[in-house]
Design a protein around this motif. Sequence first.
Motif, PDB file in Angstrom:
ATOM      1  N   UNK A  59       0.793  -1.239   0.000  1.00 37.72           N
ATOM      2  CA  UNK A  59       0.000   0.000   0.000  1.00 37.72           C
ATOM      3  C   UNK A  59       0.819   1.279   0.000  1.00 37.72           C
ATOM      4  N   UNK A  60       2.149   1.173   0.118  1.00 37.12           N
ATOM      5  CA  UNK A  60       2.947   2.411   0.139  1.00 37.12           C
ATOM      6  C   UNK A  60       3.291   2.840  -1.279  1.00 37.12           C
ATOM      7  N   UNK A  61       3.594   4.123  -1.416  1.00 36.68           N
ATOM      8  CA  UNK A  61       3.896   4.662  -2.744  1.00 36.68           C
ATOM      9  C   UNK A  61       5.405   4.636  -2.956  1.00 36.68           C
ATOM     10  N   UNK A  62       5.813   4.022  -4.029  1.00 38.03           N
ATOM     11  CA  UNK A  62       7.255   3.891  -4.281  1.00 38.03           C
ATOM     12  C   UNK A  62       7.781   5.125  -5.011  1.00 38.03           C
ATOM     13  N   UNK A  63       8.898   5.660  -4.491  1.00 35.76           N
ATOM     14  CA  UNK A  63       9.579   6.751  -5.188  1.00 35.76           C
ATOM     15  C   UNK A  63      11.030   6.300  -5.394  1.00 35.76           C
ATOM     16  N   UNK A  64      11.323   5.885  -6.617  1.00 35.11           N
ATOM     17  CA  UNK A  64      12.655   5.313  -6.869  1.00 35.11           C
ATOM     18  C   UNK A  64      13.771   6.333  -6.679  1.00 35.11           C
ATOM     19  N   UNK A  65      13.430   7.627  -6.806  1.00 34.85           N
ATOM     20  CA  UNK A  65      14.488   8.634  -6.643  1.00 34.85           C
ATOM     21  C   UNK A  65      14.962   8.702  -5.190  1.00 34.85           C
ATOM     22  N   UNK A  66      14.190   8.095  -4.295  1.00 32.81           N
ATOM     23  CA  UNK A  66      14.591   8.103  -2.871  1.00 32.81           C
ATOM     24  C   UNK A  66      15.482   6.911  -2.519  1.00 32.81           C
TER      25      UNK A  66
END
Length: 278
Positions: free
Chosen positions: A10-17
């Motif tokens: 359910x979490x939102x993935x931010x690959x830049x992080x």
Amino acid sequence: MPYATRIKPGSKVDLSEIDPGYHDGMQKELAEQKTLELGKQLSELQELMYASGQKSLLVVLQGMDTSGKDGSIKSLLHYINALSCRVTPFKVPSEIEAAHDFLWRVHAEAPRLGWTSIFNRSHYEDVIVVRVHDLVPKKVWKSRFIHICQFEELLHDANTIVLKFFLHVSKEEQAERLMAREEDPDKSFKLSVGDWKERELWGDYQEAYQDAMSKSSASHAPWFVVPANHKWFRDLAIVEALVDTLKPYKDEWKDSLKERGVKERAELQAFRATQKKK
Ligand code: ADP
């Protein structure tokens, strides 16, 4: 801290992080030593899984071109017994595959109990490359997430342990790997103009991957983002995630084998007793 990032359901993935060059301050030598130690544990766990036949394992590998899917498989096969392992690459669907639902060819390759299947690309291509290249209407690929989640739940209910890895490389690292293929005559057989064309769609692919992982990471079928700029760290992170996942089953598998041993021994003794009487 585990070396790969496990995506919370359910979490939102931010690959830049997530840093693709992360290596936990380790040097190659130490990482290789740790991989070897964990690899030994993986071998033992996989043999137990095979012998007890209660679970199967599905390892899904996804990533951009040159992210190291082939290399990861080579590394894993040092520790997984080829006798009970199957590696399946998923390419552009053949005519017969394209004439079925998108999961048809995938389901056929799911592991039987005791076995390990490694997918080099997978059903996720049907929500990634298909989306980036507009191969089917948005409505169609969007609805596939429901099918994918239900499919993986079905595998889980059938005692398959599902683990999905995204090999995270930077755009710069990809350029270096592609250039290396051009410079090294031994690697030039891997050259493909298609890789350079796909690279122009880097942003679209990252977005599609982020979305896919956000929508389909489940506690029973988690996604792991693996820092993959350093091949030796990538191998370590994958083997660690596998060992961490399989370890909790170890006692259960051992107990079931012990129980089987006791039963077999009793049968053998009974057989010997009848032989003596003859
Ligand atoms: P590799 O996996 O080593 O890159 P190829 O160079 O043969 O192997 O690439 C396989 C290609 O097949 C990839 O470009 C991938 O996006 C494509 N592919 C895989 N599954 C599908 C699919 N369901 N629909 C369209 N293209 C797909």
